[in-house]
Design an enzyme around this catalytic site. Structure first.
Site, PDB file in Angstrom:
ATOM      1  N   MET A 293      46.236  43.648  52.234  1.00  0.00           N
ATOM      2  CA  MET A 293      45.969  42.432  53.026  1.00  0.00           C
ATOM      3  C   MET A 293      45.337  42.804  54.366  1.00  0.00           C
ATOM      4  SD  MET A 293      49.382  40.218  52.267  1.00  0.00           S
ATOM      5  CE  MET A 293      50.579  41.528  52.293  1.00  0.00           C
TER       6      MET A 293
ATOM      7  N   THR B  62      51.121  48.355  40.744  1.00  0.00           N
ATOM      8  CA  THR B  62      50.713  47.844  42.050  1.00  0.00           C
ATOM      9  C   THR B  62      49.274  48.250  42.391  1.00  0.00           C
ATOM     10  OG1 THR B  62      51.172  47.897  44.410  1.00  0.00           O
ATOM     11  CG2 THR B  62      51.845  49.842  43.159  1.00  0.00           C
TER      12      THR B  62
ATOM     13  N   GLY C  99      50.669  38.992  41.153  1.00  0.00           N
ATOM     14  CA  GLY C  99      49.704  40.088  41.110  1.00  0.00           C
ATOM     15  C   GLY C  99      50.381  41.411  41.446  1.00  0.00           C
ATOM     16  N   GLY C 100      49.921  42.495  40.837  1.00  0.00           N
ATOM     17  CA  GLY C 100      50.457  43.820  41.154  1.00  0.00           C
ATOM     18  C   GLY C 100      51.909  43.951  40.766  1.00  0.00           C
ATOM     19  N   ASP C 101      52.708  44.439  41.698  1.00  0.00           N
ATOM     20  CA  ASP C 101      54.150  44.542  41.490  1.00  0.00           C
ATOM     21  C   ASP C 101      54.825  43.444  42.316  1.00  0.00           C
ATOM     22  OD1 ASP C 101      56.565  46.503  40.700  1.00  0.00           O
ATOM     23  OD2 ASP C 101      56.898  45.635  42.686  1.00  0.00           O
TER      24      ASP C 101
ATOM     25  N   PRO D 142      46.945  44.749  38.803  1.00  0.00           N
ATOM     26  CA  PRO D 142      45.893  44.430  39.776  1.00  0.00           C
ATOM     27  C   PRO D 142      44.687  43.685  39.220  1.00  0.00           C
ATOM     28  CG  PRO D 142      45.776  46.723  39.114  1.00  0.00           C
ATOM     29  CD  PRO D 142      46.951  46.147  38.380  1.00  0.00           C
TER      30      PRO D 142
ATOM     31  N   VAL E 185      56.124  44.493  45.849  1.00  0.00           N
ATOM     32  CA  VAL E 185      55.251  45.094  46.860  1.00  0.00           C
ATOM     33  C   VAL E 185      54.490  43.961  47.555  1.00  0.00           C
ATOM     34  CG1 VAL E 185      53.337  46.688  47.283  1.00  0.00           C
ATOM     35  CG2 VAL E 185      55.032  47.220  45.520  1.00  0.00           C
TER      36      VAL E 185
ATOM     37  N   GLY F 213      39.549  45.866  42.914  1.00  0.00           N
ATOM     38  CA  GLY F 213      39.729  47.066  42.099  1.00  0.00           C
ATOM     39  C   GLY F 213      40.252  46.762  40.709  1.00  0.00           C
TER      40      GLY F 213
ATOM     41  N   ASP G  19      50.231  33.037  40.442  1.00  0.00           N
ATOM     42  CA  ASP G  19      49.537  33.113  41.732  1.00  0.00           C
ATOM     43  C   ASP G  19      48.021  33.208  41.597  1.00  0.00           C
ATOM     44  OD1 ASP G  19      51.727  33.161  43.329  1.00  0.00           O
ATOM     45  OD2 ASP G  19      51.861  35.343  43.426  1.00  0.00           O
TER      46      ASP G  19
ATOM     47  N   LYS H  42      46.456  29.396  46.112  1.00  0.00           N
ATOM     48  CA  LYS H  42      45.907  28.566  47.186  1.00  0.00           C
ATOM     49  C   LYS H  42      45.280  27.296  46.616  1.00  0.00           C
ATOM     50  CE  LYS H  42      45.425  31.873  50.785  1.00  0.00           C
ATOM     51  NZ  LYS H  42      45.247  33.291  50.552  1.00  0.00           N
TER      52      LYS H  42
HETATM   53  N1  SAH Z   1      52.091  42.667  44.873  1.00  0.00           N
HETATM   54  C1  SAH Z   1      50.730  43.074  45.001  1.00  0.00           C
HETATM   55  C2  SAH Z   1      50.221  42.958  46.416  1.00  0.00           C
HETATM   56  C3  SAH Z   1      50.264  41.571  46.950  1.00  0.00           C
HETATM   57  S1  SAH Z   1      49.588  41.428  48.538  1.00  0.00           S
HETATM   58  C4  SAH Z   1      50.568  44.488  44.456  1.00  0.00           C
HETATM   59  O1  SAH Z   1      51.546  45.172  44.193  1.00  0.00           O
HETATM   60  O2  SAH Z   1      49.436  44.894  44.252  1.00  0.00           O
HETATM   61  C5  SAH Z   1      47.903  41.038  48.172  1.00  0.00           C
HETATM   62  C6  SAH Z   1      47.015  42.193  48.529  1.00  0.00           C
HETATM   63  O3  SAH Z   1      47.005  43.147  47.505  1.00  0.00           O
HETATM   64  C7  SAH Z   1      45.560  41.825  48.712  1.00  0.00           C
HETATM   65  O4  SAH Z   1      45.313  41.290  49.976  1.00  0.00           O
HETATM   66  C8  SAH Z   1      44.907  43.163  48.537  1.00  0.00           C
HETATM   67  O5  SAH Z   1      45.039  43.945  49.695  1.00  0.00           O
HETATM   68  C9  SAH Z   1      45.763  43.795  47.469  1.00  0.00           C
HETATM   69  N2  SAH Z   1      45.195  43.647  46.127  1.00  0.00           N
HETATM   70  C10 SAH Z   1      45.748  43.060  45.080  1.00  0.00           C
HETATM   71  N3  SAH Z   1      44.957  43.149  43.985  1.00  0.00           N
HETATM   72  C11 SAH Z   1      43.869  43.830  44.377  1.00  0.00           C
HETATM   73  C12 SAH Z   1      42.689  44.282  43.711  1.00  0.00           C
HETATM   74  N4  SAH Z   1      42.478  44.038  42.418  1.00  0.00           N
HETATM   75  N5  SAH Z   1      41.772  44.966  44.427  1.00  0.00           N
HETATM   76  C13 SAH Z   1      41.964  45.235  45.727  1.00  0.00           C
HETATM   77  N6  SAH Z   1      43.064  44.842  46.406  1.00  0.00           N
HETATM   78  C14 SAH Z   1      44.006  44.162  45.745  1.00  0.00           C
END
Ligand code: SAH
Length: 556
Positions: A179, A126, A96-98, A20, A101, A208, A43, A65
């Protein structure tokens, strides 16, 4: 180490999560792939801290973007992955994240499968779990909830949400909406209309796990209003459920000494890590942007000639070192020239050694040489002064250092009638990571970076060369000595100087300036108006305003 993919004519794609934002939440496997991949396709959600660890020479394709906020269409991303893999490359698809997800990872794999391209998936941490964790919200807790559910708050083209609120409310678990900022009102109303108690604790968590993280905790009934008051933007998640009430007690990330602070470190890549590690330990976010790289001059016939003559000289003679890297390049050169140390020290005359500061002294000590002179103050001018006082009349001085060494060293020596040879061992080369340039400049201008650290005049020049033209008066420079500070001052930066020329002193200075109880004036709050934790507070103080006349330059 992840091995080369030798059993396929085509390349391979690793679909990996970058977590994240906090660089420490990158998995070991993804970090390794960032080193070994031929190309990285990434991304918008990949944080600058993580981008800064991508080697500058690595090919990287941004598919976030574009200007005007238009995302790169998924088909184009699919096409890039297939195209690069078919060239035989090892492609790291970084998300980003997983990646599974709400990351469209599944769709990308289907395309790769169809094209016959081998792939692996590297799960990531995630945001749906990590962002609440950094806000002090455990997504499950035996006293409050036995399940958590991750839901997309992304609206359909017609603006409606595809969420079964009635079923969600019945689950009685923690609800995490990704989102969801744009649809916050619809989501909260949907929950209440389906029977959720408006008094249910809820939170919105922005950015976060990063230094810019903000938290607004309220109730399902009041969250929208409080979030608007605080001006919450993306990326953010909404959490609804009893566990949100625990944040007031269990918050921790912003309480760390340097929590909520972001620093940019400019040092040669060779020795960047210890300061970064120590600042991270204190809770800071660190962008490592080596502004300079050192390149040994090799072969170095000028050095060889100077050393041959030095060895034969009788009387008192001094070898002078002005950086740890200089020491290491010098010894590499001796080995390359097959010059025995005994020749340096056991010939005619008496060889003495001077080092500019304690780090250079340590680099010599590691090689069994304990310098005869280390000045009390780390500066080229002071070294020149003390050496000219200590060296006997008629001494021969050989300075082995960087190509563009400080001009302050030699005048005191020649003024004392000493013979001086100034030999270049290495040159510093400006290293720009194009991925970072724009982001860093923007963060500097809007106060998103609390301070930049400089450990030599050349790092200041390298930094200016790397970020390019901008108003440097926005930059708060923490410098390791007077000389470095003078260089930063030339660019109009705001200067802070560490007491001593050591990493300990740098950490101490940074903690004094930015640590909790230091000059910070903003803090994150519960129940409503979330203050900007950390970074921006520095610039609200007044003296840090951009705009005063500063030297604009791109030289390196
Ligand atoms: N694959 C990602 C999510 C992608 S969708 C995961 O597993 O985290 C993108 C959404 O993830 C954003 O709109 C937001 O809701 C959330 N997100 C991702 N990183 C974030 C962060 N550092 N702080 C808060 N929300 C986050």
């Amino acid at each position: 180490m992840i091995k080369q993919n030798s059993d396929h004519k085509t390349g391979k794609v690793w679909l990996a999560g970058a977590g994240p934002g906090d660089e420490g939440l990158l998995t070991v496997k993804t970090a390794e792939l960032m080193e070994t991949a031929d190309v990285i396709v990434y991304d918008a959600l990949i944080s600058p801290e993580i981008l800064s660890s991508i080697p500058a020479e690595k090919e990287a394709i941004y598919v976030g973007k574009h200007a005007g906020n238009h995302p790169v269409p998924q088909e184009e991303i699919n096409h890039i992955l297939v195209r690069e893999a078919e060239k035989g490359k090892r492609v790291l698809r970084l998300k980003g994240g997983d990646p599974f997800v709400f990351g469209r990872g599944g769709e990308e794999l289907e395309v790769l499968k169809e094209a016959g391209i081998p792939f692996e998936v590297v799960p990531g941490i995630t945001s749906s779990v990590a962002v609440p964790a950094y806000a002090g919200i455990p997504v499950t807790h035996r006293d409050h909830t036995s399940s958590f559910h991750v839901i997309t708050g992304h609206a359909r083209k017609d603006g409606t949400l595809n969420i079964d609120f009635a079923s969600l409310v019945k689950l009685n678990g923690t609800l995490v909406f990704l989102m969801s900022v744009a649809s916050m009102e619809k989501i909260l109303n949907g929950l209440m209309e389906a029977g959720m108690d408006p008094q249910t604790p809820a939170a919105v968590l922005e950015r976060g796990t990063t230094a810019g993280q903000r938290r607004v905790t309220a109730t399902v009934g009041t969250l929208k209003e409080k979030s608007d008051q605080a001006g919450i933007g993306t990326p953010a998640i909404i959490v609804a459920g009893k566990v949100c009430a625990l944040a007031g007690e269990l918050h921790w990330a912003e309480d760390r000494i340097l929590g909520g602070r972001r620093f940019l470190l400019t040092r040669p890549r060779q020795n960047i890590s210890s300061l970064a590690g120590r600042l991270r330990d204190l809770g800071a976010q660190v962008i490592e942007m080596p502004a300079i790289r050192t390149e040994p001059i090799s072969p170095n016939p000028v050095l060889q000639d100077a050393l041959e003559r030095f060895c034969l000289k009788s009387g008192e003679k001094w070898l002078v070192f002005t950086s740890p890297i200089g020491v290491s390049v010098f010894f590499e050169q001796l080995a390359e020239l097959r010059m025995d140390l005994r020749k340096l020290f056991c010939g005619p005359g008496e060889t003495k050694i001077a080092a500019i500061g304690s780090a250079t002294g340590r680099a010599l000590a590691e090689r069994g040489i304990f310098p005869d002179l280390v000045p009390g103050v780390y500066s080229a001018a002071e070294l020149g002064r003390e050496l000219s006082a200590k060296a006997g009349k008629g001494s021969h001085i050989l300075i082995a250092r960087a190509e563009q060494g400080s001009e302050d060293l030699i005048p005191p020596l020649t003024a004392a009638g000493l013979t001086v040879e100034d030999i270049s061992l290495y040159r510093t080369v400006c290293e720009v990571n194009p991925l970072l340039r724009e982001q860093v400049r923007e963060m500097l201008e809007n106060g998103g970076i609390d301070a930049v650290t400089f450990t030599s005049g050349s790092t200041v020049r390298g930094f200016a060369g790397a970020v390019g033209e901008m108003d440097y008066s926005c930059v708060r420079a923490v410098c390791i000595g007077e000389q470095t500070a003078r260089q930063a001052e030339k660019y109009g930066m705001q200067i802070e100087i560490a007491e001593e020329a050591s990493m300990d002193a740098m950490v101490e200075k940074i903690t004094e300036l930015f640590g909790r109880g230091g000059s910070r004036s903003g803090k994150e709050t519960d129940d409503g108006a979330a203050g900007r934790a950390g970074s921006r507070a520095v610039y609200e103080a007044g003296d840090g305003k951009c705009g005063s006349g500063s030297l604009k330059t791109t030289d390196c």
